[in-house]
Design a protein around this motif. Structure first.
Motif, PDB file in Angstrom:
ATOM      1  N   TYR A 128       1.805 -20.829  -1.317  1.00 44.53           N
ATOM      2  CA  TYR A 128       3.064 -20.553  -2.017  1.00 44.53           C
ATOM      3  C   TYR A 128       2.947 -19.276  -2.838  1.00 44.53           C
ATOM      4  CZ  TYR A 128       6.753 -21.152  -5.531  1.00 44.53           C
ATOM      5  OH  TYR A 128       7.821 -20.967  -6.377  1.00 44.53           O
ATOM      6  N   ASP A 164       3.500 -27.106 -13.659  1.00 43.85           N
ATOM      7  CA  ASP A 164       4.327 -26.049 -13.087  1.00 43.85           C
ATOM      8  C   ASP A 164       3.431 -24.928 -12.583  1.00 43.85           C
ATOM      9  OD1 ASP A 164       6.822 -27.226 -13.835  1.00 43.85           O
ATOM     10  OD2 ASP A 164       6.511 -26.517 -15.875  1.00 43.85           O
ATOM     11  N   HIS A 174      13.983 -22.174  -5.267  1.00 40.59           N
ATOM     12  CA  HIS A 174      13.761 -23.397  -4.494  1.00 40.59           C
ATOM     13  C   HIS A 174      15.128 -23.957  -4.111  1.00 40.59           C
ATOM     14  CE1 HIS A 174      11.733 -27.264  -3.585  1.00 40.59           C
ATOM     15  NE2 HIS A 174      12.838 -27.808  -4.051  1.00 40.59           N
ATOM     16  N   CYS A 192       8.987 -24.870  -3.479  1.00 38.64           N
ATOM     17  CA  CYS A 192       7.915 -24.890  -4.475  1.00 38.64           C
ATOM     18  C   CYS A 192       7.132 -26.195  -4.334  1.00 38.64           C
ATOM     19  CB  CYS A 192       8.504 -24.775  -5.885  1.00 38.64           C
ATOM     20  SG  CYS A 192       7.243 -24.786  -7.182  1.00 38.64           S
ATOM     21  N   GLY A 206       7.463 -27.255 -10.522  1.00 38.40           N
ATOM     22  CA  GLY A 206       8.450 -26.191 -10.613  1.00 38.40           C
ATOM     23  C   GLY A 206       7.783 -24.841 -10.753  1.00 38.40           C
ATOM     24  N   LEU A 207       8.583 -23.804 -10.638  1.00 37.87           N
ATOM     25  CA  LEU A 207       8.155 -22.432 -10.870  1.00 37.87           C
ATOM     26  C   LEU A 207       8.804 -21.944 -12.155  1.00 37.87           C
ATOM     27  CD1 LEU A 207       6.953 -19.602 -10.058  1.00 37.87           C
ATOM     28  CD2 LEU A 207       9.131 -19.204  -8.867  1.00 37.87           C
ATOM     29  N   THR A 267      12.838 -22.810 -11.438  1.00 35.54           N
ATOM     30  CA  THR A 267      13.327 -23.406 -10.202  1.00 35.54           C
ATOM     31  C   THR A 267      12.258 -24.354  -9.669  1.00 35.54           C
ATOM     32  OG1 THR A 267      14.317 -22.898  -8.043  1.00 35.54           O
ATOM     33  CG2 THR A 267      12.416 -21.570  -8.689  1.00 35.54           C
ATOM     34  N   GLY A 268      12.661 -25.294  -8.842  1.00 39.41           N
ATOM     35  CA  GLY A 268      11.689 -26.219  -8.267  1.00 39.41           C
ATOM     36  C   GLY A 268      12.220 -27.628  -8.225  1.00 39.41           C
TER      37      GLY A 268
END
Length: 266
Positions: free
Chosen positions: A18, A54, A79, A84, A88-89, A114-115
């Motif tokens: 990723y 995360d 995402h 992800c 999360g990111l 996001t995620g």
């Protein structure tokens, strides 16, 4: 300018593909204005837990990067467009003109969350965000950031002044004391990390900081050990902790932070 990469063994296996794709997409969008991509947070402190942590990333760009590119980057990394694998990111983009000097401000160009377990958010106005999270993250990045692409963290991210950093830690403890939106185990372990930093000037992984505080403060040892046990489980399986004991511990943490702040005249 030489472009370096962190050796793969330094990164956990699960998020490695990723992160490689994240770097590729970031290079495509930002082009020659991209200066660095850095793994920070639990990845940098070698405490990433798959299913709990995360993926925290800091991106540094030249100020000449067009604003439209920031929106394009948020879209490219969102995402599930880029799935992800972590909880999360949390990705923050800074310009070199801001991040190369100490600051107590948020100062970001893009703040992307996001995620699968995070509410989607792409922020472009740092005035709308509490500054303390970004100050703390830049301190961790300066000291421990892992270079995924470009120049090393210490060359591009200035360490915040201690006075600004202690003010940020104080604000973060106040946020955790309220408890809203935070797991109880994370509130306790972040409190441990804050105390260790105030005492030693070192950022440690949450569980390592917890061991130090538990050994030194027997009164809180059962709570801290319970928090570590919960933290080692997925977020969905976190163990509830006694509310009154968490509140008492964070009151004690706040007193330690205030003591450190007074020592520096903050």
């Amino acid at each position: 300018m030489a472009h370096t990469r962190e050796d793969p063994p330094s990164l956990p296996t699960e998020p490695r593909p990723y992160l490689e794709e994240l770097v590729r997409r970031t290079r495509t969008v930002c082009g020659p204005q991209l200066v660095s991509v850095l793994a920070v947070g639990s990845l940098a402190l070698r405490d990433y837990r798959h299913g709990r942590s995360d993926v925290d990333v800091t991106v540094v760009v030249e100020p000449s990067l067009p604003g439209s590119a920031l929106h394009d980057l948020a879209t490219a990394l969102a995402h599930p467009h880029l799935p992800c694998p972590a909880a999360g990111l949390e990705l923050v983009v800074y310009g070199t003109d801001f991040v190369s000097r100490p600051s107590g401000d948020a100062g970001y160009l893009l703040d992307l969350n996001t995620g699968p377990l995070l509410p989607d958010r792409a922020g472009f106005d740092p005035a709308r965000s509490p500054a303390f999270w970004y100050v703390i993250d830049r301190s961790v990045a300066h000291r421990a950031g892992l270079t995924l692409y470009g120049r090393p963290a210490r060359e591009v991210i200035a360490a915040p002044d201690r006075r600004d950093l202690l003010a940020a830690i104080r604000a973060s403890v106040h946020e955790h004391s309220d408890g809203e939106g935070h797991l109880a185990d994370n509130r306790v372990l972040n409190g441990c990390r804050s105390v260790v930093f105030c005492r030693t000037g070192r950022w440690l992984a949450k569980r390592v900081a917890a061991r130090e505080v538990a050994l030194a403060e027997g009164e809180f040892r059962p709570l801290i050990e319970a928090a570590v046990h919960s933290f080692e489980r997925p977020r969905s399986s976190a163990v509830p902790l006694p509310t009154a004991e968490v509140r008492a511990f964070l009151t004690w943490v706040r007193e330690r932070v205030e003591q450190a702040a007074r020592a520096t005249g903050t």
